[in-house]
Design a protein around this motif. Sequence first.
Motif, PDB file in Angstrom:
ATOM      1  N   UNK A 288     -39.541 -53.526  -4.904  1.00 39.49           N
ATOM      2  CA  UNK A 288     -38.169 -53.037  -4.982  1.00 39.49           C
ATOM      3  C   UNK A 288     -38.093 -51.617  -4.450  1.00 39.49           C
ATOM      4  N   UNK A 289     -37.026 -51.294  -3.731  1.00 37.68           N
ATOM      5  CA  UNK A 289     -36.909 -49.930  -3.198  1.00 37.68           C
ATOM      6  C   UNK A 289     -36.706 -48.913  -4.316  1.00 37.68           C
ATOM      7  N   UNK A 290     -37.085 -47.685  -4.032  1.00 42.95           N
ATOM      8  CA  UNK A 290     -36.885 -46.610  -5.006  1.00 42.95           C
ATOM      9  C   UNK A 290     -35.396 -46.368  -5.204  1.00 42.95           C
ATOM     10  N   UNK A 291     -35.002 -46.152  -6.432  1.00 42.81           N
ATOM     11  CA  UNK A 291     -33.596 -45.884  -6.743  1.00 42.81           C
ATOM     12  C   UNK A 291     -33.216 -44.470  -6.315  1.00 42.81           C
ATOM     13  N   UNK A 292     -31.939 -44.259  -6.150  1.00 41.17           N
ATOM     14  CA  UNK A 292     -31.454 -42.955  -5.676  1.00 41.17           C
ATOM     15  C   UNK A 292     -31.891 -41.819  -6.576  1.00 41.17           C
ATOM     16  N   UNK A 293     -31.776 -42.016  -7.902  1.00 42.51           N
ATOM     17  CA  UNK A 293     -32.169 -40.970  -8.843  1.00 42.51           C
ATOM     18  C   UNK A 293     -33.657 -40.652  -8.721  1.00 42.51           C
ATOM     19  N   UNK A 294     -34.477 -41.676  -8.474  1.00 40.51           N
ATOM     20  CA  UNK A 294     -35.918 -41.461  -8.319  1.00 40.51           C
ATOM     21  C   UNK A 294     -36.211 -40.659  -7.055  1.00 40.51           C
ATOM     22  N   UNK A 295     -35.510 -40.974  -5.962  1.00 37.57           N
ATOM     23  CA  UNK A 295     -35.714 -40.247  -4.706  1.00 37.57           C
ATOM     24  C   UNK A 295     -35.306 -38.785  -4.865  1.00 37.57           C
ATOM     25  N   UNK A 296     -34.179 -38.553  -5.520  1.00 41.96           N
ATOM     26  CA  UNK A 296     -33.709 -37.180  -5.732  1.00 41.96           C
ATOM     27  C   UNK A 296     -34.713 -36.391  -6.568  1.00 41.96           C
ATOM     28  N   UNK A 297     -35.239 -37.020  -7.611  1.00 45.56           N
ATOM     29  CA  UNK A 297     -36.198 -36.358  -8.487  1.00 45.56           C
ATOM     30  C   UNK A 297     -37.455 -35.949  -7.724  1.00 45.56           C
ATOM     31  N   UNK A 298     -38.026 -36.876  -6.972  1.00 47.62           N
ATOM     32  CA  UNK A 298     -39.236 -36.578  -6.207  1.00 47.62           C
ATOM     33  C   UNK A 298     -38.949 -35.514  -5.151  1.00 47.62           C
ATOM     34  N   UNK A 299     -37.788 -35.628  -4.496  1.00 48.07           N
ATOM     35  CA  UNK A 299     -37.425 -34.662  -3.454  1.00 48.07           C
ATOM     36  C   UNK A 299     -37.301 -33.255  -4.023  1.00 48.07           C
ATOM     37  N   UNK A 300     -36.715 -33.127  -5.219  1.00 48.71           N
ATOM     38  CA  UNK A 300     -36.571 -31.808  -5.835  1.00 48.71           C
ATOM     39  C   UNK A 300     -37.931 -31.183  -6.111  1.00 48.71           C
ATOM     40  N   UNK A 301     -38.876 -31.988  -6.577  1.00 51.78           N
ATOM     41  CA  UNK A 301     -40.206 -31.459  -6.891  1.00 51.78           C
ATOM     42  C   UNK A 301     -40.975 -31.083  -5.626  1.00 51.78           C
ATOM     43  N   UNK A 302     -40.874 -31.924  -4.586  1.00 55.94           N
ATOM     44  CA  UNK A 302     -41.620 -31.649  -3.361  1.00 55.94           C
ATOM     45  C   UNK A 302     -40.993 -30.524  -2.557  1.00 55.94           C
ATOM     46  N   UNK A 303     -39.657 -30.442  -2.551  1.00 56.06           N
ATOM     47  CA  UNK A 303     -38.990 -29.375  -1.806  1.00 56.06           C
ATOM     48  C   UNK A 303     -39.191 -28.013  -2.460  1.00 56.06           C
ATOM     49  N   UNK A 304     -39.632 -28.012  -3.711  1.00 57.67           N
ATOM     50  CA  UNK A 304     -39.931 -26.735  -4.369  1.00 57.67           C
ATOM     51  C   UNK A 304     -41.033 -25.989  -3.638  1.00 57.67           C
ATOM     52  N   UNK A 305     -41.934 -26.719  -2.979  1.00 64.72           N
ATOM     53  CA  UNK A 305     -43.055 -26.072  -2.291  1.00 64.72           C
ATOM     54  C   UNK A 305     -42.576 -25.202  -1.129  1.00 64.72           C
TER      55      UNK A 305
END
Length: 503
Positions: free
Chosen positions: A449-466
């Motif tokens: 199943x594809x990643x849900x929108x909330x999951x993508x946003x969460x991961x993106x926020x953590x990775x973009x912190x770098x």
Amino acid sequence: MQHLSIFPVLIPLLFGALMLLPPISRNIQSQRIASIVGTLLLLVSSAFLLYQVNNQGVQLYALGGWQAPYGIALVVDKVSSLLVLLTSFLAFTIMLYAVAGQDKGGAYFHPLFMFQIMGINGAFLTGDIFNLFVFFEVLLIASYALLIHAGGKQKTQAAMHYVILNLVGSSLFLFGLGILYGTLGTLNMADMAIKVGQLEGETATLAKTGSLLLLVVFGLKAAMLPMHFWLPKTYASATAPVAALFAIMTKVGIYSIFRVYTVIFGDNAGELANIATPWLWPLALLTITMGSIGVLASPSIRTLSANLVIVSSGSLLACAAINSEAATSAALYYLVHSTLASAGLFLLADVVARQRGKAEDRFVHSRPFVQPKLLGFAFAISALALIGMPPLSGFVGKIMILQATQSNAQTMWVWPLLLIGSLAALITFSRAGTTLFWRHNGTMATSAEPAKTAEIISIAMLLLASPVLVLLGGDISEFTQQAAFYLHDIQSSAYDLLPGVAQ
């Protein structure tokens, strides 16, 4: 805004208690809304608190009006406010991920999550070692239940080891506190920092025993060798939101080592000055070494993430062993980076596992991904950050640590091990990326199943912190330098917090 200092403890406490009461306790949607609102309020209040400390200086909050050293005191300086903001941001992003479906694995996930945040923030804010023990117990009790969230034999086994080890640690903590209270007559950190330099002879020896017991306890929390063996299996067996939250758990132990062995047992501690340094040096270097070996031997993304946490702990412990303002400043920057990057990789591992069928996140051939480009890009960003390659924050953090070495001996030991650790991560990430994204067989798994929108946003926020940590690197490093200066200045960190005590 005089009560802002207690908000990071009060908000998760109130929201956690609220979610235990009907009708919210019976409705998962209501709990999700409450958790998102609670973590968002926590994030906003923590940001305001850091802004207030940066502009007005250290905040001392005496509960019930009882002044230190007799009352319960919360001390908000630049170190603690930074770590509280880090915890709050981490909690908000993880909760975004969890409400997409990961919170359904067991009862009471949301209140337990809030209580653990309360314990972590309380540990960062307390100005008293006994209350540090209390907040340790709060976060540990919540973590025991969160670890077996979603059940399973593997989780239960890992939880048993984790619980037993931490119960032993809690017992040693109490023994250490008893010895120090018996010799110093106080457990307020600022008061202890003043009195410890006056100890001599047998009393100093007794206090040394208590301080080394605390080092064992903090080392256990920080996954310092040889007390690191519990971490890989524990973190790898936890659900993604729990493992991501656990990324900051070792930092509580690291913070405690910096706070106690810089402020209390620092340069002005007389016979007990820098008592932890001879122990920290070899153990920090060995922790980096064992973590790097674990990285090379990792069979899955989750295990790789767990071993990278050990490497980061060893790097931070090396900064504590260097025991200088530059090293402490570097440690604070690297701590923020490693926590967010590790948490992002734990969440990414869960999405990868769900799209690969039975292969999960193991480094073996499998069916193709549902979202190969999205996950591949996220994996590459995560890898670059955690390896420590430019232009992301891992590179900046490691450069700061390398520059903080003061002598030829320090350089000779720290530089090779940090660089070898980065090489081990590079090799493993290269092997993992090649296997995960280039070597496929068969068709896409029907259960994928594809990643849900909330999951993508969460991961993106953590990775973009770098990259954000790099773009704001000048301001952040200036802030961490000021925080380190305060931590190493006993005149500021002790006397200013005890009105009425003669200098």
